[in-house]
Design an enzyme around this catalytic site. Structure first.
Site, PDB file in Angstrom:
ATOM      1  N   PRO A 147       0.819  -1.215   0.000  1.00  0.00           N
ATOM      2  CA  PRO A 147       0.000   0.000   0.000  1.00  0.00           C
ATOM      3  C   PRO A 147       0.853   1.265   0.000  1.00  0.00           C
ATOM      4  CG  PRO A 147       0.165  -0.813   2.225  1.00  0.00           C
ATOM      5  CD  PRO A 147       0.925  -1.798   1.362  1.00  0.00           C
ATOM      6  N   TRP A 148       0.169   2.399  -0.162  1.00  0.00           N
ATOM      7  CA  TRP A 148       0.870   3.664  -0.340  1.00  0.00           C
ATOM      8  C   TRP A 148       1.216   4.370   0.966  1.00  0.00           C
ATOM      9  CZ3 TRP A 148      -2.201   7.021   2.128  1.00  0.00           C
ATOM     10  CH2 TRP A 148      -3.581   6.798   2.125  1.00  0.00           C
ATOM     11  N   GLU A 175       1.186   2.840  -6.859  1.00  0.00           N
ATOM     12  CA  GLU A 175       1.358   3.878  -7.873  1.00  0.00           C
ATOM     13  C   GLU A 175       1.328   5.286  -7.296  1.00  0.00           C
ATOM     14  OE1 GLU A 175      -2.904   2.185  -8.513  1.00  0.00           O
ATOM     15  OE2 GLU A 175      -0.930   1.461  -7.887  1.00  0.00           O
ATOM     16  N   GLU A 247      -4.140  -8.333   4.900  1.00  0.00           N
ATOM     17  CA  GLU A 247      -4.331  -7.301   5.928  1.00  0.00           C
ATOM     18  C   GLU A 247      -5.192  -6.226   5.294  1.00  0.00           C
ATOM     19  OE1 GLU A 247      -4.526  -4.223   7.693  1.00  0.00           O
ATOM     20  OE2 GLU A 247      -2.394  -3.828   7.399  1.00  0.00           O
ATOM     21  N   CYS A 281      -3.695   1.756   9.029  1.00  0.00           N
ATOM     22  CA  CYS A 281      -4.756   0.745   9.094  1.00  0.00           C
ATOM     23  C   CYS A 281      -5.164   0.456  10.532  1.00  0.00           C
ATOM     24  CB  CYS A 281      -4.301  -0.540   8.410  1.00  0.00           C
ATOM     25  SG  CYS A 281      -2.753  -1.204   9.032  1.00  0.00           S
ATOM     26  N   GLN A 328      -9.067  10.927  -1.751  1.00  0.00           N
ATOM     27  CA  GLN A 328      -9.092  10.552  -0.344  1.00  0.00           C
ATOM     28  C   GLN A 328      -9.610  11.712   0.518  1.00  0.00           C
ATOM     29  OE1 GLN A 328      -8.747   7.658   0.935  1.00  0.00           O
ATOM     30  NE2 GLN A 328      -8.833   8.240   3.081  1.00  0.00           N
ATOM     31  N   ASN A 330     -11.695  14.053  -0.350  1.00  0.00           N
ATOM     32  CA  ASN A 330     -13.140  14.167  -0.551  1.00  0.00           C
ATOM     33  C   ASN A 330     -13.889  13.085   0.219  1.00  0.00           C
ATOM     34  OD1 ASN A 330     -12.731  16.352  -2.194  1.00  0.00           O
ATOM     35  ND2 ASN A 330     -12.972  15.221  -4.111  1.00  0.00           N
TER      36      ASN A 330
END
Length: 475
Positions: A147-148, A175, A247, A281, A328, A330
């Protein structure tokens, strides 16, 4: 503006198309990365398969893997001064947090280096006519989708135990934040790992991600991300009965009892919901507070929210950084507005910050009932939802009243309450009197819609091996 490449079969590889990477604090394009398509995914997977088939990681004595992992850790630390500013620019986090992320990534390799030569089977007594024993073998090619929000840390979290167990790995980098993570591949290259042992590609999920999880030569999938994407991956994995580590996020609650040390609790709130813009998370996204101290807690967390300094991660005074994207931001604002329509009350925040970048005000929302979307849905932003309880049993019931089960926390000076809660809470990890207590050594993962399997600690290592039993009849 630099251009970054994919790392395939020991070489840095470009692609005809590229992905632009934006600084979420300034909305300025800061770099590009080669965009992997199905062809590059296939090259990466087949490079990993060739490494596995040659036995480059599994045939040498385990002490060799110990050496490789320790060298990777050293190389990561050498590259952190180069990587941390990249992580700030693409992710938005503070510079100190970016340095800490590289340091923690190195710690994973140090930790699992100490275990790479200790993956031992056992003998099973079957009587005098038999010798029976178990062998742990690597799974083969591990496909890992990162994930980012913590790209370097989370990539290292899965890569280190996979290599320690003798697997080759293909990492699909995120990305949104694909730049700093390339230095993890560079560290592996500098550590002189066998060719094909580590491959890193960046591409869009619907292209590179789909091609990777559907490839017939992978043996395992490790994924951290959203529930819908995880469910899609699991459907693809089901066709070949592939083992997975999933996860999928959380909606974690801090349960605060009247005897809690509120100074300790407020310090945890600071880390629990405002760290990394709330994009964690296992963030403290809910507070369940006893009705007797409700007003005091609301007052203190509101004061904490108003003390946050919104700014670019490179500025030393910044304590609250942006969320990852316009989409995100918004989503966070919409969830805050919907919570009010459903009966909650915004004490402070709830809006976009009036400045360039994707900033959300530090937000405290009170009166969040179990029927409110904010009580159940993961926000991934600096938004704290507050709900009251009157009895211990009600507290555990409220904490468990979501589809998620990643972590929960308990704040109390009563050991009996803490231990009862640890048993009653349906989640993979329980923090007592400190949010994010634990570390590389402590198993991490969820139950229910938070996924399954464990990362970190000794338990994670056994997600990357399969057990073979050998039974010999003496004649």
């Amino acid at each position: 503006m630099a251009h970054f490449l994919n790392f395939i079969n020991g070489k840095w590889v470009d692609s005809p198309q590229s992905i632009e990477v934006e600084d979420p604090a300034t909305q300025i394009i800061i770099g590009t990365v080669a965009c992997a398509k199905e062809a590059e995914v296939n090259q990466a997977v087949m490079a990993a398969r060739a490494c596995v088939d040659r036995g480059d990681l599994s045939k040498p004595r385990p002490a060799q893997r110990v050496s490789w992992l320790l060298r990777i850790a050293d190389e990561i630390l050498k590259l952190k001064a180069q990587g941390a500013p990249l992580l700030v620019a693409e992710n938005g986090k503070t510079l100190s947090d970016a340095f800490a992320e590289f340091e923690n990534a190195a710690r994973y390799f140090q930790y699992y280096a100490g275990m790479a030569d200790k993956i031992e089977g056992r003998s099973i007594p079957l009587g005098e006519d038999f010798i029976d024993f178990t062998i742990y073998e690597p799974l083969g090619v591990s496909a890992q989708i990162v994930p980012w929000n913590f790209p370097v840390d989370i990539a290292a979290r899965s890569l280190a135990p996979a290599l320690a167990a003798g697997n080759a790995v293909v990492i699909k980098s995120p990305e949104l934040t694909p730049l700093a993570i390339t230095l993890l591949a560079k560290a592996c290259e500098n550590a002189q790992l066998p060719v094909g042992a580590v491959n890193m590609i960046c591409g869009y999920g619907h292209e590179a991600g789909t091609a990777l999880v559907g490839h017939g030569e992978i043996d395992q999938i490790v994924f951290t991300g959203s529930v819908p994407t995880g469910q899609s991956i699991l459907r693809a994995a089901a066709d070949r009965a592939l083992p997975c580590v999933m996860e999928l996020g959380g909606k974690s609650a801090a349960v605060v009892f009247p005897d809690a040390d509120l100074d300790v609790f407020i310090d945890s709130v600071d880390w629990g919901i405002f760290f990394n813009g709330g994009q964690v998370c296992s963030a403290m996204s809910r507070v369940l507070v006893h009705q007797d101290i409700h007003a005091q807690v609301v007052s203190q967390v509101t004061a904490l929210a108003k003390q946050q300094v919104v700014g670019h991660g490179s500025e030393s005074s910044t304590t609250l950084t942006p969320v990852s994207s316009l989409m995100q931001r918004n989503k966070v604002i919409e969830l805050c507005a919907a919570s009010v329509q459903q009966g909650a009350h915004i004490v402070t925040g709830g809006r976009a910050v009036d400045r360039l970048g994707y900033f959300v005000e530090p937000t405290i929302i009170d009166g969040v009932s179990p029927e409110n979307d904010l009580f159940r849905e993961e926000v991934f932003g600096p938004v704290l939802a507050i709900t009251t309880f009157s009895t211990e049993e009600e507290a555990w019931q409220l904490a468990n009243a979501t589809d998620f089960g990643l972590v929960n926390g308990i704040f109390t000076n009563d050991l009996n309450i803490a231990l009862r809660g640890a048993k009653a809470l349906k989640c993979g990890q329980v923090f007592v009197n400190e949010w994010y207590a634990g570390g590389v050594e402590t198993p991490f993962g969820g139950v229910k819609m938070s996924g399954y399997g464990r990362e970190k600690g000794q338990e994670a290592l056994y997600s990357y091996v399969q057990t073979k039993n050998v039974a010999i009849k003496l004649i």
